[in-house]
Scaffold this motif. Structure first.
Motif, short mmCIF file in Angstrom:
data_model
loop_
_atom_site.label_atom_id
_atom_site.label_comp_id
_atom_site.label_asym_id
_atom_site.label_seq_id
_atom_site.Cartn_x
_atom_site.Cartn_y
_atom_site.Cartn_z
N ALA A 28 0.76 -0.86 0.67
CA ALA A 28 -0.49 -0.38 0.11
C ALA A 28 0.83 1.20 0.24
CB ALA A 28 -0.71 -0.58 1.17
N PHE A 29 1.90 1.33 0.83
CA PHE A 29 2.43 2.47 0.89
C PHE A 29 3.73 2.65 -0.68
CE2 PHE A 29 6.25 -0.67 1.33
CZ PHE A 29 7.32 -0.20 1.04
N GLN A 30 3.76 1.53 -1.04
CA GLN A 30 4.36 2.02 -2.58
C GLN A 30 3.47 2.70 -3.76
OE1 GLN A 30 5.41 -1.81 -3.01
NE2 GLN A 30 7.63 -1.79 -3.10
N ARG A 31 2.21 2.12 -3.93
CA ARG A 31 1.38 2.42 -4.62
C ARG A 31 0.63 3.89 -3.89
NH1 ARG A 31 -1.73 -2.91 -3.81
NH2 ARG A 31 -2.00 -3.26 -5.74
N GLU A 32 1.07 4.56 -2.63
CA GLU A 32 0.40 5.43 -2.05
C GLU A 32 1.82 6.73 -2.34
OE1 GLU A 32 0.29 7.91 2.59
OE2 GLU A 32 0.68 5.98 2.10
N VAL A 33 2.95 6.37 -2.60
CA VAL A 33 4.42 6.67 -3.30
C VAL A 33 3.64 7.65 -4.51
CG1 VAL A 33 6.85 7.12 -3.60
CG2 VAL A 33 5.81 6.77 -1.30
N TRP A 34 3.40 6.34 -4.91
CA TRP A 34 3.29 6.72 -6.88
C TRP A 34 2.48 7.29 -7.18
CZ3 TRP A 34 2.27 0.54 -7.60
CH2 TRP A 34 4.01 -0.18 -8.03
N ARG A 35 0.83 7.00 -6.91
CA ARG A 35 0.02 8.78 -6.72
C ARG A 35 0.18 10.16 -6.10
NH1 ARG A 35 -3.13 4.32 -3.93
NH2 ARG A 35 -2.76 5.01 -1.97
N ALA A 36 0.70 10.19 -4.97
CA ALA A 36 1.61 10.84 -4.77
C ALA A 36 2.47 11.54 -5.21
CB ALA A 36 2.83 10.89 -3.59
N MET A 37 3.74 11.23 -5.99
CA MET A 37 4.33 11.70 -7.20
C MET A 37 3.80 12.50 -8.50
SD MET A 37 7.89 9.15 -6.28
CE MET A 37 9.12 10.26 -7.62
N ALA A 38 2.93 11.03 -8.97
CA ALA A 38 1.97 11.32 -10.11
C ALA A 38 1.01 12.68 -10.15
CB ALA A 38 0.98 10.51 -10.47
N ALA A 39 0.90 12.99 -9.23
CA ALA A 39 0.85 14.72 -8.69
C ALA A 39 1.40 15.75 -7.70
CB ALA A 39 -0.89 14.34 -7.00
N GLY A 40 3.44 15.37 -8.54
CA GLY A 40 3.70 16.53 -8.24
C GLY A 40 4.22 16.46 -6.76
N LYS A 41 3.67 16.13 -5.89
CA LYS A 41 3.98 15.79 -4.32
C LYS A 41 5.52 15.61 -4.36
CE LYS A 41 -0.04 16.79 -3.73
NZ LYS A 41 -0.40 18.51 -3.03
N SER A 42 5.78 16.04 -3.38
CA SER A 42 7.19 15.45 -2.81
C SER A 42 7.24 14.99 -1.82
CB SER A 42 7.93 17.14 -2.53
OG SER A 42 8.58 17.67 -3.54
N GLY A 43 8.19 14.62 -0.79
CA GLY A 43 8.10 13.99 0.42
C GLY A 43 9.02 12.78 1.00
N LEU A 44 9.03 12.27 2.31
CA LEU A 44 10.16 11.30 2.59
C LEU A 44 8.95 9.80 3.16
CD1 LEU A 44 12.67 10.92 3.70
CD2 LEU A 44 11.55 11.58 6.03
N LEU A 45 9.80 8.79 2.37
CA LEU A 45 9.20 7.29 2.79
C LEU A 45 10.07 6.94 3.45
CD1 LEU A 45 8.02 5.44 1.69
CD2 LEU A 45 9.40 4.71 -0.20
N ASN A 46 9.71 6.66 4.59
CA ASN A 46 9.62 5.59 5.61
C ASN A 46 9.99 4.42 5.62
OD1 ASN A 46 9.30 5.42 9.27
ND2 ASN A 46 11.51 5.61 8.56
N ALA A 47 10.63 3.34 5.37
CA ALA A 47 10.08 1.81 5.83
C ALA A 47 10.98 1.45 5.95
CB ALA A 47 9.98 1.82 4.22
N THR A 48 10.70 0.52 6.57
CA THR A 48 11.19 -0.67 6.50
C THR A 48 12.55 -1.04 5.70
OG1 THR A 48 9.57 -2.10 7.45
CG2 THR A 48 11.77 -2.95 7.74
N THR A 49 13.68 -1.72 5.84
CA THR A 49 14.86 -2.11 5.34
C THR A 49 14.49 -3.20 5.03
OG1 THR A 49 16.81 -0.93 6.84
CG2 THR A 49 17.51 -2.53 5.22
N GLY A 50 14.45 -3.18 3.16
CA GLY A 50 14.41 -4.77 2.54
C GLY A 50 12.93 -4.32 2.27
#
Length: 817
Positions: A28-50
């Protein structure tokens, strides 16, 4: 549906299909980043290693691509090795999703032929480092080359944010946003406590989206407990005894990473493992930043292919290089911080669904306590915060020269005949590190970069900026060449190339270590015993040694110190042990030492500061145990000695470690200021701290780095580097000249502030003083040194005694008790 929206929808569908073809399903977090970037948003992705951070942001960047030629995506990594690994991972996606999208890599390791090829035809995406990006900014046609960049990804942002390299990235982003206001900027981080602040530092206050990608992942943190019961401890006490247990752990896994905190320790443990298991020759390897790049790449490839049984490494393998075969991580000694432990644990089980396991290997009994505290803090999510340096003037001066080389920046004439740069000032202030920069300070930096400031105007080599056609530019080719050769903020001790006589390059060693060797002396490097032959042109030539023993090389570097989070958990455990509570297996293993401490002295409880007093043949000992970390204790020891000596003249010798401090005096000490808390007052803290230590020496040591970054001293041309002694002399001369003739020089103020903030951690010291002033002081008069006191005595003796005499003195103390 608008064209851009249709393209983004198609890109998302393509990403879903790519995952499905491999039997995967996006998180779900990958899809959230894809949608945000498609909308031209900037941000920080904090995710578990691997967990898939790279694919989350890379797929988002690809869906923003256009048909235009030129560079569109910049991917910034903190390490060259990570750049190579990242480029390979990104390239795997392109044939299926973007076959016409060219990917390049540009770091200090990139060949001149590849650089030339990129210059002829710029790729659409480029993996690079902060230093190489700054070098690109010095190109005269930089606007044409980088003006089309619409997406920037900063990998391992937690590794950069707290350093001047992170400030370098902030300034580069400010330049890119000047050309592309809608620039999308994304940071990746796995281990960071202050996520909102870290995001604002990268993308600007209130302008980003924080995405959490916490994929359920089992984390196992355990400790390799030493056999037998010991009641005293000192640095390195358990090291040799833990070799066989470590060998057994390595045997139980297909591939293991054995982390150490410093390079000399890595060299020693590699040799210990090889001595214990000679049949592992060729199956275990060594990896640290001073080894030749070809050797490091061979080790990395062997790890990826599962050909190596174990690799002994330093932080050179900390970051996100993907080694799927690694099953186990062992940490020799305490990593001193929760984030560092989690980062290293994440090197094992580096894939969704696989557990990460890190086993701590104590080298002394105190590290058993730290191991338990680390696990408690990690499982509670108490991860260290990292913050950007505030307004480093040396980085600003360097950046102004960089931008002046890269096409220049606008100059506006002033009534007094000088030139100002208001547009550049606003651009710099858009970088969060300089948000509070005053116009006066900026104008000082501009004048210093342009004419050398108040004290160097008579020297043409410091007239770096000239106004040409209404723009600040660099017109001197020599100045331009020297600046490009040392762009960046990484400043270390001068190193020498290490090379076999008539043979291959092996890596680098500190000049200070080589200077202590005589021809015929032997030392270990890269798992080989080498004999020193001679030095020529800053290259140390060696041959294979025929002897059986030699020294371990020593590299300069920052000593890791206990973090606030770990220190708090350690104090909590100490209180529990004082109540007879020994929940963790590590505490039970250290119980004989803790119970002896409670018998001959005391275990500090919550809200207590333990102070021990003892008279010996050496003098009058005073031990305090704030459990606040070495740098804080160094400042605290100097401060207390200074304040106590103001009340009663005395001479002190100081010793510190992460757990406490020792004041050894020639005369008895009146401890009333400790008992009533007045010795811990924060009033006049900075003034007393600077008076208590050799403030000039501390500031001058920091100034050498500042002078290098600001371009005052030049490290030399390739093949003709200057020695550490030459650089120290040059920076020392500037330091003295500025102190005498330009006392308001902002680089001097920066040197003092950095000495306080980094050498002595004055902010942590202030918090520690505030805590100590509210605690109850428990004073214990000792008959003999306690288990807590002995490690501090060893810290002081190590500078005075040989290993044999130190061992004799330790044996006497233990025997007497």
């Amino acid at each position: 549906m608008p064209r851009a929206q249709r393209a983004a929808t198609a890109a998302l569908a393509a990403a879903e299909a790519w995952f499905a073809e491999r039997g995967w399903k996006p998180f779900a977090f990958q899809r959230e980043v894809w949608r945000a970037m498609a909308a031209g948003k900037s941000g920080l992705l904090n995710a578990t290693t691997g967990a898939g951070k790279t694919y989350a942001v890379w797929f988002g960047a690809l869906q923003r691509r256009t048909a235009a030629r030129g560079l569109q995506v910049l991917w910034i990594t903190p390490m060259r090795a990570l750049a190579s690994d990242t480029a390979r991972a990104l390239a795997q996606v392109l044939p299926a999703l973007a076959p016409d999208f060219a990917l390049g890599q540009r770091t200090g390791d990139t060949s001149s032929a590849e650089r030339a090829r990129q210059d002829r035809q710029r790729p659409q995406a480029l993996v690079t480092t902060p230093e190489s990006l700054s070098l690109l900014l010095t190109r005269a046609d930089v606007h044409a080359e980088l003006g089309s960049v619409h997406t920037v990804v900063v990998d391992e942002w937690h590794e950069l944010i707290g350093s001047k390299r992170g400030v370098q990235v902030q300034l580069a982003l400010a330049r890119l946003r000047r050309w592309q206001p809608a620039l999308a900027t994304w940071g990746l981080s796995a281990t960071l406590g202050n996520l909102d602040e870290a995001m604002d530092t990268l993308v600007g206050a209130g302008g980003g989206r924080l995405v959490h990608g916490r994929v359920p992942k089992r984390l196992v943190l355990d400790t390799l407990l030493p056999a037998g019961a010991a009641r005293y401890t000192w640095p390195g006490q358990l090291g040799a005894r833990m070799v066989e247990p470590v060998v057994r752990e390595i045997e139980s896994a297909a591939t293991s990473l054995v982390f150490t905190n410093v390079r000399s320790q890595a060299e020693a443990w590699y040799q210990r493992l090889l001595d214990a298991r000679p049949d592992w020759a060729g199956l275990i390897a060594l990896h640290h930043g001073s080894l030749d790049r070809s050797l490091r790449e061979w080790v990395e490839q062997g790890l990826k292919e599962g050909k190596l049984k174990a690799v002994v490494a330093t932080s050179s393998l900390d970051l996100g290089v993907d080694f799927l075969p690694v099953e186990r991580v062992l940490q020799i000694g305490s990593p001193k911080g929760v984030a560092r432990l989690l980062q290293r644990a994440g090197r094992s089980g580096h894939a969704p669904g696989r557990a990460s396991r890190a086993t701590l290997v104590p080298t002394q009994l105190f590290e058993l306590l730290e191991a338990a505290a680390l696990r408690r803090a990690a499982l509670a999510g108490d991860i260290e915060s990292r913050r950007s340096p505030d307004q480093p003037m040396d980085v600003l001066v360097q950046h102004l020269v960089t931008v002046a080389l890269g096409g220049g920046f606008d100059a506006e004439p002033q009534a007094d005949g000088t030139w100002a740069a208001p547009a550049m000032y606003e651009e710099v202030r858009s970088a969060p590190a300089y948000r509070a920069l005053t116009r006066e300070a900026f104008d000082w930096a501009l004048a210093f970069a342009g004419q050398g400031g108040a004290s160097l105007t008579a020297y043409p080599q410091y007239h770096r900026l000239q106004v040409v056609d209404g723009r600040f530019r660099v017109t001197d080719r020599g100045i331009a060449h020297r600046h490009r050769l040392q762009v960046g903020t990484i400043v270390s001790e001068t190193t020498m190339r290490l090379q076999m006589v008539g043979g291959a390059s092996l890596g680098t060693v500190d000049e200070s270590f080589i200077s202590r060797l005589a021809p015929g002396d032997c030392f270990w490097f890269g798992g080989r015993l080498l004999e020193f032959v001679r030095v020529r042109d800053l290259t140390a030539y060696v041959t294979r040694a025929t002897k059986k023993s030699g020294r371990m090389p020593v590299w300069s570097g920052t000593r890791m110190a206990l973090s606030d989070e770990l220190a708090g958990a350690l104090r909590e455990l100490m209180h529990e042990a004082g109540q007879g509570i020994y929940k963790e297996p590590e505490l039970r293993a250290a119980r004989p030492m803790l119970e002896l401490q409670a018998t001959v002295s005391r275990l500090p409880g919550a809200g207590e500061l333990l102070v021990e007093r003892h008279k010996s043949r050496e003098g009058f000992h005073l031990w305090l145990y704030p459990f606040a970390g070495g740098p804080v204790h160094l400042g605290l020891a100097g401060l207390l000695a200074w304040r106590l000596a103001q009340l009663q003249a005395n001479t002190f010798s100081l010793a510190v470690n992460d757990h406490g401090l020792e004041l050894l005096s020639a005369l008895p000490v009146d401890i009333a200021p400790l008992l009533d808390g007045s010795a811990f007052a924060c009033d006049r803290l900075e003034a007393d701290l600077l008076a208590s230590l050799d403030a000039r020496q501390l500031a001058q040591r920091r100034f050498r780095e500042i002078a290098r970054v600001a371009g005052l001293v030049f490290g030399g041309y390739p093949g003709a580097a200057k020695s550490a002694r030459q650089l120290q002399a040059s920076s020392g001369l500037f330091f003295d000249v500025f102190r005498q003739y330009d006392p308001d020089n902002l680089l001097l103020a920066q040197a003092k502030n950095e000495a306080l903030a980094q050498e002595l951690e004055i902010n942590r010291l202030r918090r520690t003083l505030q805590r100590l002033s509210t605690q109850r002081v428990v004073l214990v008069d000792l008959q003999e040194p306690s288990p807590f006191a002995v490690p501090l005595m060893v810290e002081r003796w190590r500078e005075q005694l040989s290993t044999e005499k130190l061992g004799e003195r330790l044996a006497r103390i233990v025997g007497e008790v």
